[in-house]
Design a protein around this motif. Sequence first.
Motif, PDB file in Angstrom:
ATOM      1  N   ALA A 267       0.843  -1.204   0.000  1.00 48.05           N
ATOM      2  CA  ALA A 267       0.000   0.000   0.000  1.00 48.05           C
ATOM      3  C   ALA A 267       0.878   1.255   0.000  1.00 48.05           C
ATOM      4  O   ALA A 267       0.604   2.240  -0.702  1.00 48.05           O
ATOM      5  N   LYS A 268       1.970   1.223   0.759  1.00 44.58           N
ATOM      6  CA  LYS A 268       2.876   2.390   0.792  1.00 44.58           C
ATOM      7  C   LYS A 268       3.587   2.541  -0.554  1.00 44.58           C
ATOM      8  O   LYS A 268       3.755   3.654  -1.065  1.00 44.58           O
ATOM      9  N   LEU A 269       3.999   1.405  -1.107  1.00 43.22           N
ATOM     10  CA  LEU A 269       4.711   1.464  -2.393  1.00 43.22           C
ATOM     11  C   LEU A 269       3.837   2.093  -3.473  1.00 43.22           C
ATOM     12  O   LEU A 269       4.308   2.874  -4.299  1.00 43.22           O
ATOM     13  N   ALA A 270       2.540   1.765  -3.440  1.00 46.26           N
ATOM     14  CA  ALA A 270       1.634   2.324  -4.457  1.00 46.26           C
ATOM     15  C   ALA A 270       1.620   3.853  -4.352  1.00 46.26           C
ATOM     16  O   ALA A 270       1.559   4.553  -5.377  1.00 46.26           O
ATOM     17  N   VAL A 271       1.714   4.383  -3.135  1.00 46.19           N
ATOM     18  CA  VAL A 271       1.748   5.846  -2.975  1.00 46.19           C
ATOM     19  C   VAL A 271       3.064   6.396  -3.539  1.00 46.19           C
ATOM     20  O   VAL A 271       3.085   7.376  -4.306  1.00 46.19           O
ATOM     21  N   LEU A 272       4.161   5.754  -3.166  1.00 43.50           N
ATOM     22  CA  LEU A 272       5.475   6.246  -3.633  1.00 43.50           C
ATOM     23  C   LEU A 272       5.529   6.231  -5.166  1.00 43.50           C
ATOM     24  O   LEU A 272       6.056   7.155  -5.792  1.00 43.50           O
ATOM     25  N   ASN A 273       4.942   5.190  -5.746  1.00 42.40           N
ATOM     26  CA  ASN A 273       4.954   5.104  -7.216  1.00 42.40           C
ATOM     27  C   ASN A 273       4.024   6.135  -7.853  1.00 42.40           C
ATOM     28  O   ASN A 273       4.156   6.431  -9.036  1.00 42.40           O
ATOM     29  N   ALA A 274       3.089   6.650  -7.055  1.00 46.36           N
ATOM     30  CA  ALA A 274       2.142   7.634  -7.602  1.00 46.36           C
ATOM     31  C   ALA A 274       2.591   9.080  -7.368  1.00 46.36           C
ATOM     32  O   ALA A 274       1.884  10.021  -7.737  1.00 46.36           O
ATOM     33  N   LEU A 275       3.758   9.264  -6.735  1.00 46.42           N
ATOM     34  CA  LEU A 275       4.227  10.643  -6.521  1.00 46.42           C
ATOM     35  C   LEU A 275       4.557  11.261  -7.880  1.00 46.42           C
ATOM     36  O   LEU A 275       5.301  10.666  -8.673  1.00 46.42           O
ATOM     37  N   ARG A 276       4.003  12.411  -8.112  1.00 47.24           N
ATOM     38  CA  ARG A 276       4.231  13.053  -9.430  1.00 47.24           C
ATOM     39  C   ARG A 276       5.684  13.528  -9.511  1.00 47.24           C
ATOM     40  O   ARG A 276       6.136  14.270  -8.633  1.00 47.24           O
ATOM     41  N   PRO A 277       6.405  13.110 -10.536  1.00 47.04           N
ATOM     42  CA  PRO A 277       7.790  13.586 -10.656  1.00 47.04           C
ATOM     43  C   PRO A 277       7.810  15.107 -10.824  1.00 47.04           C
ATOM     44  O   PRO A 277       6.916  15.680 -11.458  1.00 47.04           O
ATOM     45  N   ILE A 278       8.800  15.743 -10.259  1.00 45.15           N
ATOM     46  CA  ILE A 278       8.924  17.202 -10.414  1.00 45.15           C
ATOM     47  C   ILE A 278       9.939  17.449 -11.530  1.00 45.15           C
ATOM     48  O   ILE A 278      11.131  17.157 -11.368  1.00 45.15           O
ATOM     49  N   PRO A 279       9.487  17.952 -12.682  1.00 42.57           N
ATOM     50  CA  PRO A 279      10.444  18.167 -13.766  1.00 42.57           C
ATOM     51  C   PRO A 279      11.424  19.289 -13.422  1.00 42.57           C
ATOM     52  O   PRO A 279      11.104  20.178 -12.621  1.00 42.57           O
ATOM     53  N   GLU A 280      12.587  19.212 -14.019  1.00 43.90           N
ATOM     54  CA  GLU A 280      13.652  20.182 -13.707  1.00 43.90           C
ATOM     55  C   GLU A 280      13.161  21.625 -13.800  1.00 43.90           C
ATOM     56  O   GLU A 280      13.465  22.441 -12.936  1.00 43.90           O
ATOM     57  N   ASP A 281      12.337  21.920 -14.817  1.00 38.66           N
ATOM     58  CA  ASP A 281      11.919  23.318 -14.993  1.00 38.66           C
ATOM     59  C   ASP A 281      10.810  23.727 -14.018  1.00 38.66           C
ATOM     60  O   ASP A 281      10.340  24.859 -14.061  1.00 38.66           O
ATOM     61  N   ARG A 282      10.370  22.809 -13.149  1.00 38.34           N
ATOM     62  CA  ARG A 282       9.373  23.165 -12.133  1.00 38.34           C
ATOM     63  C   ARG A 282       9.975  23.175 -10.726  1.00 38.34           C
ATOM     64  O   ARG A 282       9.307  23.533  -9.755  1.00 38.34           O
ATOM     65  N   VAL A 283      11.240  22.747 -10.622  1.00 40.06           N
ATOM     66  CA  VAL A 283      11.823  22.591  -9.274  1.00 40.06           C
ATOM     67  C   VAL A 283      11.838  23.925  -8.525  1.00 40.06           C
ATOM     68  O   VAL A 283      11.561  23.980  -7.321  1.00 40.06           O
ATOM     69  N   ALA A 284      12.095  25.019  -9.236  1.00 39.13           N
ATOM     70  CA  ALA A 284      12.139  26.324  -8.552  1.00 39.13           C
ATOM     71  C   ALA A 284      10.767  26.729  -8.032  1.00 39.13           C
ATOM     72  O   ALA A 284      10.659  27.441  -7.030  1.00 39.13           O
ATOM     73  N   GLN A 285       9.692  26.247  -8.686  1.00 38.29           N
ATOM     74  CA  GLN A 285       8.340  26.615  -8.223  1.00 38.29           C
ATOM     75  C   GLN A 285       7.824  25.653  -7.147  1.00 38.29           C
ATOM     76  O   GLN A 285       7.019  26.033  -6.309  1.00 38.29           O
ATOM     77  N   GLU A 286       8.253  24.401  -7.205  1.00 46.89           N
ATOM     78  CA  GLU A 286       7.661  23.371  -6.337  1.00 46.89           C
ATOM     79  C   GLU A 286       8.487  23.085  -5.087  1.00 46.89           C
ATOM     80  O   GLU A 286       8.035  22.325  -4.223  1.00 46.89           O
ATOM     81  N   THR A 287       9.684  23.639  -5.007  1.00 52.28           N
ATOM     82  CA  THR A 287      10.535  23.329  -3.854  1.00 52.28           C
ATOM     83  C   THR A 287      11.191  24.610  -3.319  1.00 52.28           C
ATOM     84  O   THR A 287      11.372  25.580  -4.064  1.00 52.28           O
ATOM     85  N   VAL A 288      11.544  24.561  -2.054  1.00 50.51           N
ATOM     86  CA  VAL A 288      12.329  25.652  -1.451  1.00 50.51           C
ATOM     87  C   VAL A 288      13.434  25.004  -0.633  1.00 50.51           C
ATOM     88  O   VAL A 288      13.185  24.032   0.097  1.00 50.51           O
ATOM     89  N   ARG A 289      14.641  25.494  -0.783  1.00 47.40           N
ATOM     90  CA  ARG A 289      15.728  24.987   0.072  1.00 47.40           C
ATOM     91  C   ARG A 289      16.406  26.169   0.736  1.00 47.40           C
ATOM     92  O   ARG A 289      16.432  27.277   0.168  1.00 47.40           O
TER      93      ARG A 289
END
Length: 489
Positions: A267-289
């Motif tokens: 059940a956990k694996l199904a969630v991990l496999n369903a995580l939407r990949p973050i494309p390189e050109d969206r990383v600045a919008q979808e993440t903060v470090r």
Amino acid sequence: MEHFQQVEPFDYVIFGATGDLTMRKLLPALYNRMRVGQIPDEARIIGTARTELNREQYLERARDALQRFLPADIYNPGLTDRFLGQLDYVTLDATQSGTDWNDLSSLLAEAPPERIRVYYFATAPQLYASICENLHSHDLITPQSRVVLEKPIGTDMATATVINDGVGHYFPESQIYRIDHYLGKETVQNIIALRFANPLLNAAWTKDFIESVQITAAETVGVEGRASYYDTSGALRDMIQNHLLQVLCLVAMEAPDTLEASKVRNAKLAVLNALRPIPEDRVAQETVRGQYTAGVVNGENVPGYLEELGQPSNTETYAAVRVWVDTPRWKDVPFYIRTAKRSAKKVSEVVINFRPAATAMFGSTPASNRIVVRVQPNEGVELHLNVKNPALDVFSLHTADLDASIRMEGGQPFPDSYERLLIDAVRGNPVLFIRRDEVEAAWRWAEPVLDAWAQNKAPMQTYSAGSYGPQQANTLLADQGDKWHEDME
Ligand SMILES: NC(=O)C1=CN([C@@H]2O[C@H](COP(=O)(O)OP(=O)(O)OC[C@H]3O[C@@H](n4cnc5c(N)ncnc54)[C@H](OP(=O)(O)O)[C@@H]3O)[C@@H](O)[C@H]2O)C=CC1
Ligand SMILES: O=C1O[C@H](COP(=O)(O)O)[C@@H](O)[C@H](O)[C@H]1O
């Protein structure tokens, strides 16, 4: 005390027995399990490391550690003597196939061959494969043996594969226990109970009712004595790729048929496999470090990360990510995950924000319902409800909190998560350990973000120690009209 069932006799062999983790967590955890009667008299704990120590010298170190790391009201000299009576030490370079191994073999041979053996790897992961090779060549892997692997399982997919292949060459997956201490936390396991044992909540646990989810693990501490490890890791690898994605899995998974390990892990694996990949050109919008600069934490001035480290670094001590779980249940529901060192306060929590009531009856929209699972500290569950405000003679609403504290009987502190997990490994119950495919799915999602960060596709922000993180993390939520939990109060 009678809640704890004694386990079968076992031999626990700890590789890395002179290290920080063993002294601070593993020995105190085993002591506590003995204290509550879970460890039989025949059980043995055998520490191994390269440092030349005889048994008495090691026992002295262990005694000091127990005195130092157990709460004063738990440390008991008599019980400590009993615990130390079951402890032994073998000097061993685990990467060399030399004669030192004979000492370990002889000790283990004193027990019946069907005795449960747990090999706990509390060393750098680069050593895991050679330790396994040596265990194999000295004929120490029995059908009743299992191996517990400490994190990190790699720093990316390639290094994780090397570690998993190295261990997997000698141990079948069913005998490999990858530890994630967040899964050993009582309140993290409670997410399963909360969701699936309460039809009221279960029915509302979908995109139709839930607007967004926040998962936070913030700490007031900096990198302590672990800067050399931490600087090669950073917040995303250290906390998100493993602990917080595991928590997300428990929040987002479909109901497993039973609590049997393979069902929960699938059940956990199904969630991990369903995580939407973050494309390189969206990383600045979808993440903060970000990295902390000097500031004040709990009233004390503390230096910034770079000052502590004493050199330049591109390693993040803060990470926030907007995550989408592409399953029908969670369509268009953002999951915000964040973790921080040197935050304003220590808090790990899950916040479920429900959609507002679709009614015009009260003149204005009632506040949204919210559930807060307080993982730590002050463990419990809050439900924010709208009720009529009794103080006013006009009909108006205010928010009332139902607050269910989760407490141990007699107000005892919660057992440390390692206590549960160390004993589960003896019991042969892998449900709270991570399967190889879960580790890989988590890396598959995390790696593109790490790659993009390594290429500076998202700028490194700063935040003052003692704050809630970089300002840009607020923008991440404001984009969707959301706020972090502390700003909702
Ligand atoms: N400390 C913590 O809070 C946490 C640690 N971990 C993980 O646990 C593991 C251990 O961490 P930690 O205790 O902090 O590390 P330490 O550096 O404190 O300890 C490492 C241990 O490994 C032993 N060791 C090193 N090389 C060899 C060798 N060739 N043969 C046998 N033993 C060896 C060392 O003993 P000696 O030098 O005597 O050989 C020491 O006992 C790491 O994987 C870490 O990532 C995970 C989560 C938290
Ligand atoms: O695994 C880790 O976890 C701790 C935080 O654990 P918690 O139980 O205190 O929330 C973190 O400090 C450490 O960097 C990380 O390696």
